[in-house]
Design a protein around this motif. Structure first.
Motif, mmCIF file in Angstrom:
data_model
loop_
_atom_site.group_PDB
_atom_site.id
_atom_site.type_symbol
_atom_site.label_atom_id
_atom_site.label_comp_id
_atom_site.label_asym_id
_atom_site.label_seq_id
_atom_site.Cartn_x
_atom_site.Cartn_y
_atom_site.Cartn_z
ATOM 1 N N THR A 266 62.001 -8.480 110.740
ATOM 2 C CA THR A 266 63.114 -8.773 111.397
ATOM 3 C C THR A 266 63.222 -10.273 111.242
ATOM 4 N N LEU A 267 61.997 -11.112 111.715
ATOM 5 C CA LEU A 267 62.117 -12.431 111.535
ATOM 6 C C LEU A 267 62.355 -12.927 110.442
ATOM 7 N N LEU A 268 61.858 -12.427 109.263
ATOM 8 C CA LEU A 268 62.065 -12.852 107.891
ATOM 9 C C LEU A 268 63.583 -12.705 107.681
ATOM 10 N N LYS A 269 64.290 -11.636 108.058
ATOM 11 C CA LYS A 269 65.692 -11.601 107.970
ATOM 12 C C LYS A 269 66.434 -12.583 108.569
ATOM 13 N N TRP A 270 65.913 -13.114 109.866
ATOM 14 C CA TRP A 270 66.494 -14.180 110.643
ATOM 15 C C TRP A 270 66.443 -15.644 109.783
ATOM 16 N N ALA A 271 65.303 -15.534 109.109
ATOM 17 C CA ALA A 271 65.189 -16.898 108.137
ATOM 18 C C ALA A 271 65.822 -16.889 107.226
ATOM 19 N N ILE A 272 66.072 -15.992 106.517
ATOM 20 C CA ILE A 272 66.959 -15.831 105.192
ATOM 21 C C ILE A 272 68.415 -16.067 105.557
#
Length: 458
Positions: A266-272
């Motif tokens: 989920t945090l990786l989705k926020w980052a992208i």
């Protein structure tokens, strides 16, 4: 309707109703995480009796006047409140969407559905209960997309029209509630097309106005998209990798997907989603073929961390998102070195030393980002994909195991052997020793001492 628990655990049945998402999930053949229960009279009395009868634990949540009582017993969780209105019908008409506005009368076992919740479940629709549903609670704007994504439903046309009209109201909601609803939304495994719908309605730009600059910024030269469309393509690419990624699973024996759990994904989705928000502001001088951007990764990271502070992310969440964004170009630089036949092992070791256990997250980010740009880059998708797979394999088979070993030299050694004091130079020497250790140039303490002496003499 068959309940997965014995209804006789309730202290009494008259005026007691199981409602909302609990009924929706049961009718969709899903096991609810918890059961929403409303009672016609004293919710506190009912909750205390239920906790006593089941030897459960009673917890009070919320603020005065809006208290919810949660009873936890083994694998069952009951959230208990008093009816919102004089009758169950009044209560259900105050709810958000028709699929959430059904109730089961515990006394008779009959289903209460006055707004067509069963119909909309069958036709895969998210439909508002009333036209003022979003004005009553603007967080429902995001919840509409979250429910649609979770169930693979579409948002009914009139509901979407009202949603778009009321999108600006989201700024009136508490940021903590906006953050939590959005987190739940992007945890859905196929959130991309609903995120695109959120952009179409304008809600996404009301929540994150920083993204509007990407939509309004067209990439020069042969770029086929504006910057926002390219970001959305990267988001979709990441989601596809997280959902399938069969080749990556083979490369890492599934370790990558065990490490990148639901929270990290989920945090990786926020980052992208935020990885290029600084690009329009970091532009320098364009030529006729392409735009040149200066330090856009660090600018994007700074802007993303500001958004995280605004939405009151935890410090750890904010720092991880910033780490991913500030380093998201590094895998491309490593690939360019390999293309030019320049050794990249030391550079990869330094990249690992900055990012540590989150190195695979950034490599996965780069692969997804590449997939959104593959039609404008000179090198092939397979070549770049193979390179990223190699780096991920190297992370698990070489760098991570070596980093877990005791270092050949530490700060105390520099103090005792060379009489150094902690300083910037001190830190630089230890960094170069670790780099050599990770790239297998040194293995023993004596070799490390020799290298330290050479560095000090320089």
């Amino acid at each position: 309707m068959i309940l997965p628990f014995d209804i006789n655990i309730f202290p009494y049945k008259s005026g007691v109703f199981i409602v909302g998402g609990s009924i929706r999930d049961l009718m969709s053949n899903r096991i609810p995480f918890d059961y929403d229960v409303v009672v016609q009279h004293d919710a506190a009395f009912f909750a205390n009796r239920l906790a006593s009868k089941t030897s459960g634990r009673l917890v009070e949540l919320g603020k005065q006047g809006q208290v919810m009582r949660r009873v936890i017993n083994k694998n069952l969780v009951f959230d208990i409140m008093t009816l919102n209105g004089a009758t169950i019908d009044e209560d259900l008409l105050q709810r958000d969407f028709t699929v959430n506005a059904m109730a089961l009368a515990v006394s008779s076992g009959s289903l209460i559905d006055h707004v067509g919740g069963q119909r909309d479940l069958a036709s895969n629709k998210i439909r508002m209960v009333s036209k003022d549903v979003f004005r009553k609670d603007p967080v429902r704007l995001i919840r509409a997309y979250r429910l649609a994504a979770a169930f693979g439903f579409s948002i009914e046309a009139d509901t979407h029209t009202i949603l778009a009209q009321d999108a600006h109201l989201i700024i009136k909601s508490a940021v903590e509630r906006v953050r939590e609803e959005f987190f739940k939304f992007i945890q859905s495994v196929e959130s991309h097309r609903y995120l695109a719908g959120m952009a179409h309605s304008g809600l996404l730009f009301c929540v994150f106005p920083e993204l509007l600059a990407l939509k309004n910024y067209r990439l020069g030269g042969t770029h086929p998209h504006n910057l926002f469309e390219q970001t959305m393509d990267a988001y979709q690419g990441l989601e596809n990798l997280l959902n399938t990624g069969e080749q990556l699973k083979k490369v890492t024996d599934d370790r990558l997907f065990r490490d990148i759990d639901a929270v990290r994904a989920t945090l990786l989705k926020w980052a992208i989603l935020f990885h290029d928000i600084g690009m329009p502001w970091a532009q320098t001088s364009p030529d006729e073929n392409r735009n040149h951007f200066s330090s856009h990764a660090s600018k994007s990271a700074a802007m993303a961390e500001k958004i995280c502070r605004r939405l009151k992310f935890s410090r750890r969440q904010s720092e991880l998102i910033g780490l991913i964004i500030s380093n998201h170009l590094q895998p491309f630089f490593l690939f360019h070195r390999q293309q030019r036949k320049i050794p990249h092992q030391k550079a990869f070791a330094n990249f690992f030393m900055r990012c540590r256990d989150f190195t695979p997250d950034i490599l996965l980010h780069a692969l997804a980002e590449f997939m959104s740009k593959k039609d404008i880059l000179n090198y092939g998708q397979k070549e770049f994909s193979d390179f990223i797979h190699t780096l991920i394999r190297n992370f698990y088979s070489v760098l991570q195991p070596r980093a877990s070993l005791p270092p050949p030299l530490n700060g105390n050694d520099l103090i005792h052997e060379f009489g150094l004091k902690p300083s910037a130079e001190f830190k630089r020497i230890l960094g170069q020793i670790e780099e050599a250790h990770l790239t297998n140039q040194i293995l023993t303490r004596q070799q490390a001492l020799k290298l330290a002496k050479e560095l000090i003499n320089r």
